[in-house]
Motif scaffolding. Structure first.
Motif, PDB file in Angstrom:
ATOM      1  N   GLN A 122       0.846  -1.192  -0.163  1.00  0.00           N
ATOM      2  CA  GLN A 122      -0.080   0.118   0.094  1.00  0.00           C
ATOM      3  C   GLN A 122       0.741   1.139   0.070  1.00  0.00           C
ATOM      4  O   GLN A 122       0.598   2.171  -0.702  1.00  0.00           O
ATOM      5  N   PHE A 123       1.978   1.158   0.704  1.00  0.00           N
ATOM      6  CA  PHE A 123       2.957   2.496   0.906  1.00  0.00           C
ATOM      7  C   PHE A 123       3.567   2.566  -0.358  1.00  0.00           C
ATOM      8  O   PHE A 123       3.680   3.670  -1.021  1.00  0.00           O
ATOM      9  N   MET A 124       3.882   1.611  -1.034  1.00  0.00           N
ATOM     10  CA  MET A 124       4.601   1.719  -2.490  1.00  0.00           C
ATOM     11  C   MET A 124       3.641   2.286  -3.536  1.00  0.00           C
ATOM     12  O   MET A 124       3.919   3.115  -4.295  1.00  0.00           O
ATOM     13  N   GLU A 125       2.115   1.737  -3.420  1.00  0.00           N
ATOM     14  CA  GLU A 125       1.374   2.066  -4.198  1.00  0.00           C
ATOM     15  C   GLU A 125       1.064   3.595  -4.372  1.00  0.00           C
ATOM     16  O   GLU A 125       0.908   4.324  -5.122  1.00  0.00           O
ATOM     17  N   ASP A 126       0.972   4.088  -2.969  1.00  0.00           N
ATOM     18  CA  ASP A 126       0.671   5.465  -2.703  1.00  0.00           C
ATOM     19  C   ASP A 126       1.719   6.357  -3.104  1.00  0.00           C
ATOM     20  O   ASP A 126       1.694   7.303  -3.665  1.00  0.00           O
ATOM     21  N   ARG A 127       3.032   5.822  -2.941  1.00  0.00           N
ATOM     22  CA  ARG A 127       4.229   6.534  -3.393  1.00  0.00           C
ATOM     23  C   ARG A 127       4.142   6.544  -5.032  1.00  0.00           C
ATOM     24  O   ARG A 127       4.538   7.848  -5.348  1.00  0.00           O
ATOM     25  N   GLN A 128       3.804   5.539  -5.481  1.00  0.00           N
ATOM     26  CA  GLN A 128       3.946   5.719  -6.922  1.00  0.00           C
ATOM     27  C   GLN A 128       2.798   6.723  -7.581  1.00  0.00           C
ATOM     28  O   GLN A 128       3.052   7.548  -8.263  1.00  0.00           O
ATOM     29  N   LYS A 129       1.551   6.745  -6.725  1.00  0.00           N
ATOM     30  CA  LYS A 129       0.631   7.793  -7.354  1.00  0.00           C
ATOM     31  C   LYS A 129       0.853   9.016  -7.102  1.00  0.00           C
ATOM     32  O   LYS A 129       0.739   9.900  -7.887  1.00  0.00           O
ATOM     33  N   ARG A 130       1.808   9.187  -5.948  1.00  0.00           N
ATOM     34  CA  ARG A 130       2.343  10.510  -5.715  1.00  0.00           C
ATOM     35  C   ARG A 130       3.277  11.012  -6.745  1.00  0.00           C
ATOM     36  O   ARG A 130       3.247  12.218  -7.042  1.00  0.00           O
ATOM     37  N   THR A 131       4.048  10.145  -7.082  1.00  0.00           N
ATOM     38  CA  THR A 131       5.090  10.325  -8.032  1.00  0.00           C
ATOM     39  C   THR A 131       4.428  10.590  -9.443  1.00  0.00           C
ATOM     40  O   THR A 131       4.866  11.553  -9.781  1.00  0.00           O
ATOM     41  N   ASP A 132       3.393   9.870  -9.612  1.00  0.00           N
ATOM     42  CA  ASP A 132       2.886  10.098 -10.902  1.00  0.00           C
ATOM     43  C   ASP A 132       2.007  11.219 -10.895  1.00  0.00           C
ATOM     44  O   ASP A 132       2.039  12.048 -11.843  1.00  0.00           O
ATOM     45  N   ALA A 133       1.507  11.811  -9.806  1.00  0.00           N
ATOM     46  CA  ALA A 133       0.866  12.892  -9.859  1.00  0.00           C
ATOM     47  C   ALA A 133       1.797  14.178  -9.843  1.00  0.00           C
ATOM     48  O   ALA A 133       1.429  15.264 -10.613  1.00  0.00           O
ATOM     49  N   GLU A 134       2.776  14.242  -9.280  1.00  0.00           N
ATOM     50  CA  GLU A 134       3.754  15.254  -9.205  1.00  0.00           C
ATOM     51  C   GLU A 134       4.395  15.407 -10.845  1.00  0.00           C
ATOM     52  O   GLU A 134       4.538  16.397 -11.418  1.00  0.00           O
ATOM     53  N   THR A 135       4.803  14.008 -11.422  1.00  0.00           N
ATOM     54  CA  THR A 135       5.165  14.095 -12.814  1.00  0.00           C
ATOM     55  C   THR A 135       4.106  14.708 -13.627  1.00  0.00           C
ATOM     56  O   THR A 135       4.379  15.367 -14.559  1.00  0.00           O
ATOM     57  N   GLY A 136       2.832  14.414 -13.513  1.00  0.00           N
ATOM     58  CA  GLY A 136       1.576  14.650 -14.229  1.00  0.00           C
ATOM     59  C   GLY A 136       1.683  16.411 -14.304  1.00  0.00           C
ATOM     60  O   GLY A 136       1.342  16.969 -15.127  1.00  0.00           O
ATOM     61  N   ASP A 137       1.808  16.724 -12.832  1.00  0.00           N
ATOM     62  CA  ASP A 137       1.661  18.164 -12.708  1.00  0.00           C
ATOM     63  C   ASP A 137       2.790  19.119 -13.432  1.00  0.00           C
ATOM     64  O   ASP A 137       2.540  20.116 -13.898  1.00  0.00           O
TER      65      ASP A 137
END
Length: 142
Positions: A122-137
Motif C-alpha cells: 500500500q505504501f509503494m502504491e501510494d508513493r507511485q501515485k504521488r510520484t505520478d501526480a507530481e510528474t503529471g503536474d
C-alpha cells in the motif's frame, strides 16, 4: 580488649544487609514488594531506596524467584503419578498442546508477515501515485 562483635564496623553492617536480603529472597518477590510498600508508608525515602535497590539488583526481573518456583513445580510435571494410563495420556496431551502452540505461533508469524507485506505494498502504491501526480503536474505546467 573488646570483643570483635562489639565493634559495629562495615563488615557487621554488610552481613546484616546480606542476611536481610537473603531473608527477603527466600520469601520471594512478594516479600520485597511488601517491604517496599511499608517503606513508602512509614518513610518514603526508604521505600524509594528499596525500589532502586530492587531494580538495580534486578531482583524483580531476573526470574530468580520464578526459577525457584519453576524448579519446585518441575517435578510434578515430569514425575509419574503411578497410573501408567494417565501418565501416557498426560504425555500425549502435553505433546499435542506443544504442537498446537507451535502451529499457532507459526500462523501468527505468517499473519504478521502478510500484514507487513500488505502495508508495504500500500505504501509503494501510494508513493507511485504521488510520484505520478507530481510528474503529471510538471508536464501540465510545461
Amino acid at each position: 580488649m573488646t570483643p570483635a562483635h562489639a565493634y559495629a564496623g562495615p563488615s557487621n553492617a554488610a552481613s546484616w544487609f546480606t542476611r536481610a536480603t537473603d531473608w527477603l529472597d527466600a520469601r520471594g518477590k512478594g516479600a520485597w514488594i511488601a517491604t517496599m510498600v511499608l517503606g513508602f508508608i512509614f518513610f518514603w525515602p526508604v521505600g524509594l531506596a528499596i525500589l532502586a535497590y530492587v531494580i538495580w539488583s534486578k531482583r524483580m526481573f531476573s526470574g530468580e524467584s520464578c526459577a525457584r518456583s519453576a524448579r519446585s513445580m518441575a517435578p510434578t510435571r515430569f514425575r509419574g503419578s503411578g497410573n501408567v494410563a494417565f501418565d501416557s495420556y498426560k504425555a500425549d496431551m502435553l505433546r499435542r498442546l506443544e504442537d498446537e502452540q507451535e502451529a499457532f505461533e507459526t500462523f501468527l508469524q505468517r499473519l504478521r508477515e502478510a500484514k507487513d507485506k500488505a502495508e508495504f505494498d500500500q505504501f509503494m502504491e501510494d508513493r507511485q501515485k504521488r510520484t505520478d501526480a507530481e510528474t503529471g503536474d510538471d508536464k501540465d505546467a510545461a
